[in-house]
Design a protein around this motif. Structure first.
Motif, PDB file in Angstrom:
ATOM      1  N   ILE A 292       0.848  -1.207   0.000  1.00 18.18           N
ATOM      2  CA  ILE A 292       0.000   0.000   0.000  1.00 18.18           C
ATOM      3  C   ILE A 292       0.873   1.242   0.000  1.00 18.18           C
ATOM      4  O   ILE A 292       0.642   2.191  -0.761  1.00 18.18           O
ATOM      5  CB  ILE A 292      -0.942  -0.006   1.216  1.00 18.18           C
ATOM      6  CG1 ILE A 292      -1.913  -1.193   1.128  1.00 18.18           C
ATOM      7  CG2 ILE A 292      -1.729   1.302   1.302  1.00 18.18           C
ATOM      8  CD1 ILE A 292      -2.784  -1.373   2.359  1.00 18.18           C
ATOM      9  N   ILE A 293       1.900   1.250   0.858  1.00 20.24           N
ATOM     10  CA  ILE A 293       2.798   2.404   0.946  1.00 20.24           C
ATOM     11  C   ILE A 293       3.510   2.635  -0.379  1.00 20.24           C
ATOM     12  O   ILE A 293       3.549   3.763  -0.897  1.00 20.24           O
ATOM     13  CB  ILE A 293       3.826   2.201   2.079  1.00 20.24           C
ATOM     14  CG1 ILE A 293       3.130   2.266   3.439  1.00 20.24           C
ATOM     15  CG2 ILE A 293       4.936   3.249   2.011  1.00 20.24           C
ATOM     16  CD1 ILE A 293       4.014   1.857   4.597  1.00 20.24           C
ATOM     17  N   TYR A 294       4.084   1.571  -0.946  1.00 21.02           N
ATOM     18  CA  TYR A 294       4.797   1.728  -2.214  1.00 21.02           C
ATOM     19  C   TYR A 294       3.848   2.055  -3.356  1.00 21.02           C
ATOM     20  O   TYR A 294       4.207   2.789  -4.281  1.00 21.02           O
ATOM     21  CB  TYR A 294       5.614   0.473  -2.527  1.00 21.02           C
ATOM     22  CG  TYR A 294       6.984   0.502  -1.902  1.00 21.02           C
ATOM     23  CD1 TYR A 294       8.023   1.217  -2.482  1.00 21.02           C
ATOM     24  CD2 TYR A 294       7.230  -0.142  -0.699  1.00 21.02           C
ATOM     25  CE1 TYR A 294       9.275   1.275  -1.902  1.00 21.02           C
ATOM     26  CE2 TYR A 294       8.483  -0.097  -0.103  1.00 21.02           C
ATOM     27  CZ  TYR A 294       9.502   0.615  -0.712  1.00 21.02           C
ATOM     28  OH  TYR A 294      10.745   0.681  -0.123  1.00 21.02           O
ATOM     29  N   GLY A 295       2.629   1.529  -3.281  1.00 19.95           N
ATOM     30  CA  GLY A 295       1.651   1.856  -4.315  1.00 19.95           C
ATOM     31  C   GLY A 295       1.243   3.311  -4.293  1.00 19.95           C
ATOM     32  O   GLY A 295       1.027   3.937  -5.335  1.00 19.95           O
ATOM     33  N   VAL A 296       1.161   3.883  -3.083  1.00 17.41           N
ATOM     34  CA  VAL A 296       0.762   5.288  -2.941  1.00 17.41           C
ATOM     35  C   VAL A 296       1.917   6.226  -3.237  1.00 17.41           C
ATOM     36  O   VAL A 296       1.754   7.253  -3.911  1.00 17.41           O
ATOM     37  CB  VAL A 296       0.212   5.536  -1.510  1.00 17.41           C
ATOM     38  CG1 VAL A 296       0.014   7.034  -1.258  1.00 17.41           C
ATOM     39  CG2 VAL A 296      -1.107   4.793  -1.305  1.00 17.41           C
ATOM     40  N   LYS A 297       3.118   5.889  -2.752  1.00 10.74           N
ATOM     41  CA  LYS A 297       4.247   6.813  -2.820  1.00 10.74           C
ATOM     42  C   LYS A 297       5.062   6.714  -4.110  1.00 10.74           C
ATOM     43  O   LYS A 297       5.834   7.619  -4.414  1.00 10.74           O
ATOM     44  CB  LYS A 297       5.183   6.576  -1.625  1.00 10.74           C
ATOM     45  CG  LYS A 297       4.541   6.835  -0.268  1.00 10.74           C
ATOM     46  CD  LYS A 297       4.046   8.256  -0.103  1.00 10.74           C
ATOM     47  CE  LYS A 297       5.185   9.252  -0.106  1.00 10.74           C
ATOM     48  NZ  LYS A 297       4.731  10.638   0.132  1.00 10.74           N
ATOM     49  N   THR A 298       4.913   5.612  -4.860  1.00 18.43           N
ATOM     50  CA  THR A 298       5.690   5.442  -6.093  1.00 18.43           C
ATOM     51  C   THR A 298       4.781   5.698  -7.283  1.00 18.43           C
ATOM     52  O   THR A 298       3.919   4.871  -7.606  1.00 18.43           O
ATOM     53  CB  THR A 298       6.296   4.029  -6.172  1.00 18.43           C
ATOM     54  OG1 THR A 298       6.976   3.742  -4.938  1.00 18.43           O
ATOM     55  CG2 THR A 298       7.268   3.926  -7.321  1.00 18.43           C
ATOM     56  N   LYS A 299       4.985   6.820  -7.955  1.00 21.91           N
ATOM     57  CA  LYS A 299       4.075   7.255  -9.021  1.00 21.91           C
ATOM     58  C   LYS A 299       3.970   6.247 -10.152  1.00 21.91           C
ATOM     59  O   LYS A 299       2.870   5.909 -10.607  1.00 21.91           O
ATOM     60  CB  LYS A 299       4.545   8.607  -9.571  1.00 21.91           C
ATOM     61  CG  LYS A 299       3.628   9.179 -10.640  1.00 21.91           C
ATOM     62  CD  LYS A 299       4.155  10.512 -11.155  1.00 21.91           C
ATOM     63  CE  LYS A 299       3.270  11.041 -12.276  1.00 21.91           C
ATOM     64  NZ  LYS A 299       3.771  12.327 -12.820  1.00 21.91           N
TER      65      LYS A 299
END
Length: 323
Positions: A292-299
């Motif tokens: 979730i974090i990488y999905g949100v923070k990595t464009k």
């Protein structure tokens, strides 16, 4: 009762009780645990699927993210299914070999997870401090070799744990007050001297975790030093934003794991259910939140995941409309 006494005295079986002190709440505890586990599987398998399918994501950073997703799936899957069997079906027995296998697997994957986080910190260091040499220093082939090295390190450190347990004589009381076979929980079932087990387990936890955290701290100290040399505030923000997701993952993974390790060994005054709940949260929460974090923070990843979700929803709507 006679059946349970027979089970307890079975020399080839341990009994996992679940969460001691909260037996009546097992069903209610299992609901969020199951939901978190399903989200963990969906999130991490989505990350793996999208990165495998998209050629533009076949880069070192995303290969490391694949490794992190695999370790997250491995950590949660080594513990949660058995815990749910205990909560739902009262399947508390586990063979000695099965117990040692579970313990070996989740400890190996946990150390692998820590090594992957160190590798990701090095990836961010090279990307920010040596951007012109990034593609030559971190190639896909080197990332694969780095992953194999992380796996070998984990196996070498963990192999002694089941071997140390195998040499111990176990008492008639084979009840483990937990949802999984932790090294020290199993060692405490022994009638023999477990001093070596305690020392090795503690040394391994602190040496490996301390070494990994030191490397991560070194990487970020060099990153901060490099960022401070940049005069543009916009460049500052852009450089630090590339590290945000990794920092969030670290803050979720290490503190809970370290606290759980310390309370399990030194927190005699803490209620047993606190140890078990903390350990299960350590297996579940980071594994669930990482994609979730990488999905949100990595464009780039966010856009690719969004594209596949849109396609899937469109296919479902089309199929429903045609039917």
């Amino acid at each position: 009762m006679a059946e349970f006494n027979l089970t307890f005295s079975d020399p080839s079986t341990f009994i996992l009780t679940g969460i001691p002190g909260l037996e009546t709440a097992h069903i209610w505890i299992s609901i969020p645990m199951c939901v978190f586990y399903v989200i963990t599987l969906l999130g991490n398998f989505t990350v793996l699927f999208v990165i495998c399918k998209e050629q533009t994501l076949h880069k070192p950073m995303y290969l490391l993210l694949c490794m992190l997703a695999l370790t997250d799936i491995g950590i949660s899957s080594s513990v949660i299914p058995k815990a749910l069997c205990i909560f739902w079906f009262n399947m508390k027995d586990i063979s000695v070999d099965g117990c040692l296998t579970q313990m070996f697997f989740f400890h190996v994957v946990s150390l692998m997870d820590s090594a992957v986080l160190v590798s990701m910190a090095f990836d961010r260091y090279v990307a920010i401090c040596n951007p012109l040499r990034y593609t030559t220093i971190l190639t896909n082939a080197r990332i694969v070799k780095l992953g194999l090295l992380c796996l070998m390190r984990a196996v070498v450190f963990i192999v002694p744990l089941p071997l140390l347990l195998k040499r111990l004589p176990f008492c008639a009381n084979r009840i483990i007050p937990s949802t999984y076979c932790d090294h020290m929980a199993v060692a405490k079932m022994s009638c023999g001297d477990i001093t070596v087990n305690k020392i090795y387990g503690l040394m391994m936890a602190f040496i490996v975790m301390g070494f990994d955290l030191s490397l991560i701290a070194l990487s970020y100290s060099l990153i901060i030093k490099a960022v401070l040399r940049i005069s543009s505030k916009k460049a500052h923000q852009k450089a630090l934003n590339t590290c945000t997701a990794h920092i969030c993952v670290i803050l979720m993974s290490y503190p809970v794991g370290l606290f759980s390790t310390l309370t399990h060994r030194f927190g005699q005054d803490i209620a047993p259910y606190v140890h078990i709940i903390l350990a299960n949260l350590h297996f579940l929460i980071p594994s669930m939140m990482n994609p979730i974090i990488y999905g949100v923070k990595t464009k780039e990843l966010r856009e690719k995941v969004g594209k596949y979700i849109f396609r899937t929803c469109l296919s479902i709507v089309t199929a429903f409309t045609l039917s």
